[in-house]
Design an enzyme around this catalytic site. Structure first.
Site, PDB file in Angstrom:
ATOM      1  N   GLU A 196      -5.589   6.569  -6.937  1.00 49.07           N
ATOM      2  CA  GLU A 196      -5.727   5.644  -8.059  1.00 49.07           C
ATOM      3  C   GLU A 196      -7.118   5.799  -8.677  1.00 49.07           C
ATOM      4  OE1 GLU A 196      -4.876   1.657  -6.762  1.00 49.07           O
ATOM      5  OE2 GLU A 196      -2.889   2.196  -5.999  1.00 49.07           O
ATOM      6  N   HIS A 220      -1.599  -0.983 -10.206  1.00 47.68           N
ATOM      7  CA  HIS A 220      -2.171  -1.825  -9.155  1.00 47.68           C
ATOM      8  C   HIS A 220      -2.662  -3.154  -9.730  1.00 47.68           C
ATOM      9  CE1 HIS A 220      -4.021  -1.478  -4.876  1.00 47.68           C
ATOM     10  NE2 HIS A 220      -3.552  -2.681  -5.112  1.00 47.68           N
ATOM     11  N   ARG A 276       0.851  -1.189   0.000  1.00 51.77           N
ATOM     12  CA  ARG A 276       0.000   0.000   0.000  1.00 51.77           C
ATOM     13  C   ARG A 276       0.885   1.236   0.000  1.00 51.77           C
ATOM     14  NH1 ARG A 276      -2.916  -3.304  -1.329  1.00 51.77           N
ATOM     15  NH2 ARG A 276      -5.017  -3.877  -0.579  1.00 51.77           N
TER      16      ARG A 276
END
Length: 320
Positions: free
Chosen positions: A268, A287, A239
């Site tokens: 994001e 991601h 993260r």
């Protein structure tokens, strides 16, 4: 019979409806898929005002208390995985919203992490771009992993798998986290570093694998990054908030480390003007750690099961 409305958010690839048997909900649930990210909280609240069920993918769209309070029709929230730090579970409980999770495929994160590490040390993205652009034939010199040291910040399920792969490459493995013991490290084939700065200083590749929490937020700060070797590489597929983003940006801009690979970001999708974009020593992916056909099949199969169980009055995989 009342038909409930279900929104599935952030289906970037347009694969959700073909990944599971949603027909099992026919006549009881009307499913609407949103492919484009909805953006800020006002946009999310407006788009979801009439939905009873919302399905989210990891932390793509956060559900803080302020948003939950603006969705009075919401009755069920389903998130992929059994942990989602972006959902305020206490606020959901206060609002009478049931929150359920799904299975979580961890092996895919390990695989992507190694893809990024190999991409960094062998300059794969640079050489691939030069090949397709008709650029120079061999413009970089890579490095060996054999004999190098992998530093793992975190040695849980993912970190342990990372260590096993590192040994296959002939690497030495160091590990550190706040509660890690020498016995646990040894059982995973790693040596215990005495501190985070010690691990950073001794490693040729540092990879982050701790869960985001109040204790780990900002854990890898400017001081930790300053201990890294000038040619060492930093990788984060966990993260973004675990790492001081400003300090990492400075380290990359000043070429104080060999480079970094990131799969996670503060915002994001990453804005077009984000300062991390365009850095020549940054290898970045959007991601993708959990984005595999197998994981999606598990997530959305379990999502349909979660919705069916909720409709039957017996929720499963509840998060609290």
């Amino acid at each position: 019979m009342v038909t409930l409305r279900c929104a599935v958010l952030d289906d970037y690839q347009g694969v959700v409806l073909s990944t599971a048997d949603w027909d099992r909900l026919a006549g009881r649930v009307d499913v609407t898929v949103f492919r484009e990210h909805l953006g800020g909280e006002d946009a999310v609240a407006a788009a979801l005002a009439d939905f009873d069920i919302v399905v989210i993918m990891r932390e793509r769209t956060p559900f803080p208390a302020s948003l939950i309070e603006r969705l009075p029709k919401l009755r069920l929230l389903v998130t992929s995985g059994m942990r989602n730090a972006s959902v305020d579970l206490a606020a959901a409980a206060r609002a009478g919203v049931t929150v359920c999770g799904t299975g979580s495929g961890k092996a895919s994160t390990v695989e992507l992490t190694w893809a990024l590490i190999l991409g960094l040390v062998r300059n794969v993205a640079v050489e691939n771009a030069a090949f397709h652009a008709g650029g120079p034939w061999q413009s970089t010199v890579g490095a060996n992993l054999a004999g190098a040291t992998l530093g793992l910040v975190g040695l849980g399920q993912i970190g342990t798998r990372m260590a096993a792969v590192a040994h296959a490459f002939g690497m030495n493995v160091l590990a550190w986290s706040q509660n890690l013991t020498g016995e646990r490290a040894s059982a995973a084939g790693a040596a215990l570093a005495g501190s985070l700065p010690e691990l950073m200083a001794a490693s040729d590749v540092v990879s982050v694998h701790v869960v985001l929490s109040d204790r780990t937020r900002g854990l890898v700060d400017a001081d930790a990054l300053a201990h890294m070797k000038p040619g060492a590489f930093f990788v984060n597929t966990s993260r973004a908030a675990i790492v001081d983003q400003g300090a990492l940006l400075t380290a990359l801009r000043d070429n104080r480390i060999g480079g970094a690979a990131l799969d996670v970001f503060t915002t994001e999708p990453v804005p077009a003007d984000d300062p991390f974009r365009g850095l020549p020593n940054l290898l970045a992916t959007p991601h993708l750690g959990y984005v595999t056909r197998e994981n999606y099949a598990e997530y959305f199969r379990d999502t349909v099961e979660d919705i069916e169980a909720f409709l039957a009055g017996t929720p499963i995989r509840e998060l609290s």
